[in-house]
Scaffold this motif. Sequence first.
Motif, PDB file in Angstrom:
ATOM      1  N   HIS A  72       9.470  -1.044  14.903  1.00 61.86           N
ATOM      2  CA  HIS A  72       9.157  -0.912  13.473  1.00 61.86           C
ATOM      3  C   HIS A  72       8.998  -2.280  12.810  1.00 61.86           C
ATOM      4  O   HIS A  72       8.057  -2.502  12.055  1.00 61.86           O
ATOM      5  CB  HIS A  72      10.244  -0.115  12.752  1.00 61.86           C
ATOM      6  N   SER A  73       9.923  -3.201  13.087  1.00 60.66           N
ATOM      7  CA  SER A  73       9.860  -4.508  12.416  1.00 60.66           C
ATOM      8  C   SER A  73       8.816  -5.439  13.018  1.00 60.66           C
ATOM      9  O   SER A  73       8.305  -6.311  12.329  1.00 60.66           O
ATOM     10  CB  SER A  73      11.233  -5.187  12.413  1.00 60.66           C
ATOM     11  N   THR A  74       8.484  -5.251  14.292  1.00 60.30           N
ATOM     12  CA  THR A  74       7.541  -6.170  14.927  1.00 60.30           C
ATOM     13  C   THR A  74       6.102  -5.668  14.958  1.00 60.30           C
ATOM     14  O   THR A  74       5.181  -6.467  15.084  1.00 60.30           O
ATOM     15  CB  THR A  74       7.972  -6.489  16.381  1.00 60.30           C
ATOM     16  N   ALA A  75       5.906  -4.355  14.827  1.00 56.58           N
ATOM     17  CA  ALA A  75       4.542  -3.823  14.913  1.00 56.58           C
ATOM     18  C   ALA A  75       4.189  -2.910  13.736  1.00 56.58           C
ATOM     19  O   ALA A  75       3.192  -3.137  13.047  1.00 56.58           O
ATOM     20  CB  ALA A  75       4.355  -3.070  16.234  1.00 56.58           C
ATOM     21  N   ASP A  76       5.001  -1.885  13.505  1.00 60.97           N
ATOM     22  CA  ASP A  76       4.646  -0.890  12.486  1.00 60.97           C
ATOM     23  C   ASP A  76       4.600  -1.477  11.081  1.00 60.97           C
ATOM     24  O   ASP A  76       3.614  -1.285  10.354  1.00 60.97           O
ATOM     25  CB  ASP A  76       5.639   0.285  12.510  1.00 60.97           C
ATOM     26  N   ILE A  77       5.648  -2.164  10.677  1.00 61.90           N
ATOM     27  CA  ILE A  77       5.682  -2.726   9.319  1.00 61.90           C
ATOM     28  C   ILE A  77       4.582  -3.768   9.120  1.00 61.90           C
ATOM     29  O   ILE A  77       3.852  -3.701   8.123  1.00 61.90           O
ATOM     30  CB  ILE A  77       7.088  -3.255   8.962  1.00 61.90           C
ATOM     31  N   PRO A  78       4.393  -4.733  10.047  1.00 61.82           N
ATOM     32  CA  PRO A  78       3.277  -5.679   9.846  1.00 61.82           C
ATOM     33  C   PRO A  78       1.917  -4.977   9.719  1.00 61.82           C
ATOM     34  O   PRO A  78       1.093  -5.362   8.892  1.00 61.82           O
ATOM     35  CB  PRO A  78       3.333  -6.569  11.083  1.00 61.82           C
ATOM     36  N   ARG A  79       1.690  -3.936  10.515  1.00 59.58           N
ATOM     37  CA  ARG A  79       0.425  -3.192  10.441  1.00 59.58           C
ATOM     38  C   ARG A  79       0.289  -2.500   9.091  1.00 59.58           C
ATOM     39  O   ARG A  79      -0.774  -2.556   8.452  1.00 59.58           O
ATOM     40  CB  ARG A  79       0.370  -2.173  11.583  1.00 59.58           C
ATOM     41  N   MET A  80       1.350  -1.862   8.625  1.00 55.26           N
ATOM     42  CA  MET A  80       1.310  -1.143   7.352  1.00 55.26           C
ATOM     43  C   MET A  80       1.151  -2.104   6.172  1.00 55.26           C
ATOM     44  O   MET A  80       0.453  -1.804   5.202  1.00 55.26           O
ATOM     45  CB  MET A  80       2.569  -0.291   7.206  1.00 55.26           C
ATOM     46  N   VAL A  81       1.793  -3.268   6.255  1.00 55.60           N
ATOM     47  CA  VAL A  81       1.667  -4.274   5.200  1.00 55.60           C
ATOM     48  C   VAL A  81       0.239  -4.815   5.156  1.00 55.60           C
ATOM     49  O   VAL A  81      -0.343  -4.964   4.077  1.00 55.60           O
ATOM     50  CB  VAL A  81       2.699  -5.406   5.385  1.00 55.60           C
ATOM     51  N   ALA A  82      -0.334  -5.108   6.322  1.00 59.50           N
ATOM     52  CA  ALA A  82      -1.714  -5.608   6.360  1.00 59.50           C
ATOM     53  C   ALA A  82      -2.671  -4.593   5.734  1.00 59.50           C
ATOM     54  O   ALA A  82      -3.584  -4.977   4.989  1.00 59.50           O
ATOM     55  CB  ALA A  82      -2.122  -5.930   7.795  1.00 59.50           C
ATOM     56  N   ALA A  83      -2.448  -3.314   5.998  1.00 57.96           N
ATOM     57  CA  ALA A  83      -3.301  -2.280   5.410  1.00 57.96           C
ATOM     58  C   ALA A  83      -3.126  -2.257   3.884  1.00 57.96           C
ATOM     59  O   ALA A  83      -4.115  -2.167   3.146  1.00 57.96           O
ATOM     60  CB  ALA A  83      -2.965  -0.913   6.013  1.00 57.96           C
ATOM     61  N   ALA A  84      -1.889  -2.356   3.420  1.00 57.67           N
ATOM     62  CA  ALA A  84      -1.636  -2.367   1.973  1.00 57.67           C
ATOM     63  C   ALA A  84      -2.240  -3.615   1.320  1.00 57.67           C
ATOM     64  O   ALA A  84      -2.802  -3.548   0.225  1.00 57.67           O
ATOM     65  CB  ALA A  84      -0.137  -2.300   1.696  1.00 57.67           C
ATOM     66  N   ALA A  85      -2.141  -4.747   1.994  1.00 54.74           N
ATOM     67  CA  ALA A  85      -2.625  -6.014   1.445  1.00 54.74           C
ATOM     68  C   ALA A  85      -4.144  -6.084   1.394  1.00 54.74           C
ATOM     69  O   ALA A  85      -4.700  -6.858   0.596  1.00 54.74           O
ATOM     70  CB  ALA A  85      -2.075  -7.183   2.270  1.00 54.74           C
ATOM     71  N   SER A  86      -4.817  -5.290   2.205  1.00 51.33           N
ATOM     72  CA  SER A  86      -6.281  -5.347   2.234  1.00 51.33           C
ATOM     73  C   SER A  86      -6.904  -5.025   0.868  1.00 51.33           C
ATOM     74  O   SER A  86      -8.013  -5.461   0.576  1.00 51.33           O
ATOM     75  CB  SER A  86      -6.836  -4.410   3.312  1.00 51.33           C
ATOM     76  N   ALA A  87      -6.188  -4.315   0.030  1.00 56.42           N
ATOM     77  CA  ALA A  87      -6.690  -4.005  -1.316  1.00 56.42           C
ATOM     78  C   ALA A  87      -6.570  -5.197  -2.266  1.00 56.42           C
ATOM     79  O   ALA A  87      -7.099  -5.154  -3.375  1.00 56.42           O
ATOM     80  CB  ALA A  87      -5.921  -2.804  -1.889  1.00 56.42           C
ATOM     81  N   PHE A  88      -5.869  -6.244  -1.821  1.00 59.30           N
ATOM     82  CA  PHE A  88      -5.622  -7.413  -2.674  1.00 59.30           C
ATOM     83  C   PHE A  88      -5.970  -8.692  -1.912  1.00 59.30           C
ATOM     84  O   PHE A  88      -5.097  -9.437  -1.477  1.00 59.30           O
ATOM     85  CB  PHE A  88      -4.148  -7.443  -3.108  1.00 59.30           C
ATOM     86  N   PRO A  89      -7.260  -8.976  -1.739  1.00 59.82           N
ATOM     87  CA  PRO A  89      -7.672 -10.115  -0.906  1.00 59.82           C
ATOM     88  C   PRO A  89      -7.200 -11.486  -1.398  1.00 59.82           C
ATOM     89  O   PRO A  89      -7.129 -12.424  -0.617  1.00 59.82           O
ATOM     90  CB  PRO A  89      -9.199 -10.022  -0.900  1.00 59.82           C
ATOM     91  N   ARG A  90      -6.835 -11.613  -2.665  1.00 64.09           N
ATOM     92  CA  ARG A  90      -6.384 -12.917  -3.174  1.00 64.09           C
ATOM     93  C   ARG A  90      -4.872 -13.102  -3.038  1.00 64.09           C
ATOM     94  O   ARG A  90      -4.339 -14.155  -3.393  1.00 64.09           O
ATOM     95  CB  ARG A  90      -6.800 -13.073  -4.633  1.00 64.09           C
ATOM     96  N   VAL A  91      -4.188 -12.091  -2.549  1.00 66.74           N
ATOM     97  CA  VAL A  91      -2.736 -12.161  -2.388  1.00 66.74           C
ATOM     98  C   VAL A  91      -2.423 -12.532  -0.939  1.00 66.74           C
ATOM     99  O   VAL A  91      -2.924 -11.914  -0.001  1.00 66.74           O
ATOM    100  CB  VAL A  91      -2.075 -10.812  -2.749  1.00 66.74           C
ATOM    101  N   THR A  92      -1.604 -13.576  -0.768  1.00 61.81           N
ATOM    102  CA  THR A  92      -1.162 -13.941   0.579  1.00 61.81           C
ATOM    103  C   THR A  92       0.139 -13.214   0.881  1.00 61.81           C
ATOM    104  O   THR A  92       0.890 -12.848  -0.029  1.00 61.81           O
ATOM    105  CB  THR A  92      -0.954 -15.459   0.709  1.00 61.81           C
ATOM    106  N   PHE A  93       0.393 -13.011   2.161  1.00 58.26           N
ATOM    107  CA  PHE A  93       1.610 -12.314   2.551  1.00 58.26           C
ATOM    108  C   PHE A  93       2.052 -12.740   3.942  1.00 58.26           C
ATOM    109  O   PHE A  93       1.258 -13.258   4.726  1.00 58.26           O
ATOM    110  CB  PHE A  93       1.409 -10.788   2.512  1.00 58.26           C
TER     111      PHE A  93
END
Length: 163
Positions: free
Chosen positions: A76-97
């Motif tokens: 969850h911490s090494t694969a699932d959460i990073p994948r889910m965060v990247a998907a959420a962040a895609s709506a905000f291209p100017r936000v770094t994470f």
Amino acid sequence: MKGILIVDHGSVRAEANDMLICMSNLLQTMAGPEVVVRYAHMDLAEPDIRRGFTDCVEAGATDITVFPYMLPPGRHSTADIPRMVAAAASAFPRVTFSVTPAFGVHEKLAELILDRAGIEPVRSFEGADADRCWDPECSEKLCGDACRAKTAHHTALPDRHAN
């Protein structure tokens, strides 16, 4: 503005989910008003990661650090959460994470365990003294991406691209 999103697994027990609200409030108080702190659950409860990330952005965060509020560096911490965060962040291209490792092995956790057991530590570790491998064979592998020795070792390596 800096943001922190703490993410746990989520639970069918409301009490378990409510604890993350308390931790978020504690972090917000400790970090101060210049940092946005929000929380999210990976599964089973709301807000989910997409909503938590959006909440950070809507509160003014432009650089978000996501912390998997989990002990071991599992799937969850090494694969699932990073994948889910990247998907959420895609709506905000100017936000770094970025997504940090899970808690792993850390002297502050050991201090907490000793405190709850009513035992006074006979030794403490700070700074470089704490950035060591606690595996008897010093493999720097047992803690996975949460290994502080591995992180310290890689940070200390010279940048080969520097002039």
